[in-house]
Write a protein that holds these residues in place. Sequence first.
Motif, mmCIF file in Angstrom:
data_model
loop_
_atom_site.group_PDB
_atom_site.id
_atom_site.type_symbol
_atom_site.label_atom_id
_atom_site.label_comp_id
_atom_site.label_asym_id
_atom_site.label_seq_id
_atom_site.Cartn_x
_atom_site.Cartn_y
_atom_site.Cartn_z
ATOM 1 N N LEU A 9 115.707 24.250 -12.330
ATOM 2 C CA LEU A 9 115.653 25.748 -12.634
ATOM 3 C C LEU A 9 115.050 26.233 -13.848
ATOM 4 O O LEU A 9 114.559 25.355 -14.572
ATOM 5 N N SER A 10 115.152 27.405 -14.012
ATOM 6 C CA SER A 10 114.159 28.148 -15.107
ATOM 7 C C SER A 10 114.415 27.641 -16.455
ATOM 8 O O SER A 10 113.564 27.506 -17.306
ATOM 9 N N SER B 215 112.189 32.560 -5.596
ATOM 10 C CA SER B 215 113.232 33.456 -6.939
ATOM 11 C C SER B 215 112.525 34.623 -7.514
ATOM 12 O O SER B 215 111.185 34.852 -7.619
ATOM 13 N N TYR C 133 108.999 27.468 -13.827
ATOM 14 C CA TYR C 133 109.937 27.453 -12.626
ATOM 15 C C TYR C 133 109.256 28.597 -11.839
ATOM 16 O O TYR C 133 109.041 28.499 -10.667
ATOM 17 N N GLY D 49 119.633 36.346 -8.917
ATOM 18 C CA GLY D 49 120.466 35.411 -9.522
ATOM 19 C C GLY D 49 121.749 35.451 -8.320
ATOM 20 O O GLY D 49 122.120 36.315 -8.015
ATOM 21 N N GLY E 102 119.791 27.308 -15.063
ATOM 22 C CA GLY E 102 119.280 28.563 -14.776
ATOM 23 C C GLY E 102 119.443 29.660 -15.802
ATOM 24 O O GLY E 102 120.108 29.375 -16.897
ATOM 25 N N THR E 103 118.497 30.643 -15.768
ATOM 26 C CA THR E 103 118.592 31.509 -16.803
ATOM 27 C C THR E 103 119.510 32.881 -16.381
ATOM 28 O O THR E 103 119.906 33.791 -17.210
ATOM 29 N N SER E 104 119.627 32.991 -15.213
ATOM 30 C CA SER E 104 120.927 33.876 -14.781
ATOM 31 C C SER E 104 122.099 33.561 -14.808
ATOM 32 O O SER E 104 123.160 34.222 -14.413
ATOM 33 N N TRP F 124 112.012 39.524 -15.896
ATOM 34 C CA TRP F 124 112.484 39.371 -14.815
ATOM 35 C C TRP F 124 112.795 41.020 -14.186
ATOM 36 O O TRP F 124 113.226 41.415 -15.201
HETATM 37 N N1 SER Z 1 118.888 31.466 -10.986
HETATM 38 C C1 SER Z 1 117.567 31.104 -11.317
HETATM 39 C C2 SER Z 1 117.455 30.745 -12.644
HETATM 40 O O1 SER Z 1 117.931 31.300 -13.213
HETATM 41 C C3 SER Z 1 116.345 31.718 -10.600
HETATM 42 O O2 SER Z 1 115.949 32.033 -9.569
HETATM 43 O O3 SER Z 1 116.619 29.918 -12.977
#
Ligand code: SER
Length: 334
Positions: A74-75, A118, A148, A187, A198-200, A294
């Motif tokens: 993930l990101s 995403s 990502y 997310g 992840g970032t979400s 985003w």
């Molecule tokens: N949930 C993912 C992330 O935060 C985004 O696709 O990297």
Amino acid sequence: MISGAGGEIGHGLIQRLAEEGTYSILALDLRPMDPELAALCAHTVVGTILDTNLLERIASEYQIAGIFHLAAMLSTRGEFIPETAHEINVQGTLNLLKFAVGEARNSGSNVKFIFPSSIAVYGLPDVATKATADTVAEGDFLVPTTMYGINKLSCEHLGRYYTHHYRQLAADRDGFHVDFRSLRFPGLISAFTVPSGGTSDYAPEMLHAAAKGEEYACFARPDTRIPFMAMPDAIDALLGLFNAPFENLSTTVYNVGSFSPSAEEIKAKTLAAFPDARITYENDRQRQGILDTWPADVDDSRARADWGWNPSYDFARAFDEYLIPNIRQRYDGA
Ligand code: SER
């Protein structure tokens, strides 16, 4: 076949596919599967999508009619080891696309390849643009800033290539092909698992911490707004796209949205359910920088028109009917 089967989406998908009982599931993951989940699969394989020998072995032993390729880095994690992220996210996908070509040839039928992309493929240039952008459509702002997001966008193009243009000049082109279909997920929030890397992640982390009675410092600014989706809707989306007739699809890439709360609104909803929760803000400038690129919301009208996408959970229902009751039960029972 499901790659990354032991991950967040894999959990939900395996349970749903097993309930439906239409397919035998081959689960592939880096780590051994949870025994409960493994029990729902016909076969489990431990290994990496970067191991082409392993993929050849799977091809020789099984006949694969469809692939849900869920494995990814993930990101947030990807920004610490971008070359590794690229290897897993792009080379891994390419390996599976090539594998799918072989399966299509051997079985003499198309092989469906479902790929979760995403909102990270978008890169809005600044917060002012984000604030005025309204809902972002599939072709807008495709200038991602994370490895990502770049990887997901590359894979969307690879999938389109394998579906429509693969070996377009070769005299011996195959009659059967890879039928690649991708969804740009927001997310995701599950009641049963928490994401990692992840970032979400602030939304699920905040909620699960509150339910466990743990303090949580949210790394996103209170006004941060990105789209989110409850896991059951994400599974519905994957299966809705998987089951859609090919002739109904006007593209290989679809936005899917459900609700788009600010971090502060998520905090308020969490506090309403868990009034003793201790939630503070501790802004992480770098991760905020990613969130600010985003979109605040997506235009998913193509998915609605082509294959009937229609989420069951809005913000209120997602929390009141799915997340809060299941999370309560999960941690109360612990
Ligand atoms: N949930 C993912 C992330 O935060 C985004 O696709 O990297």
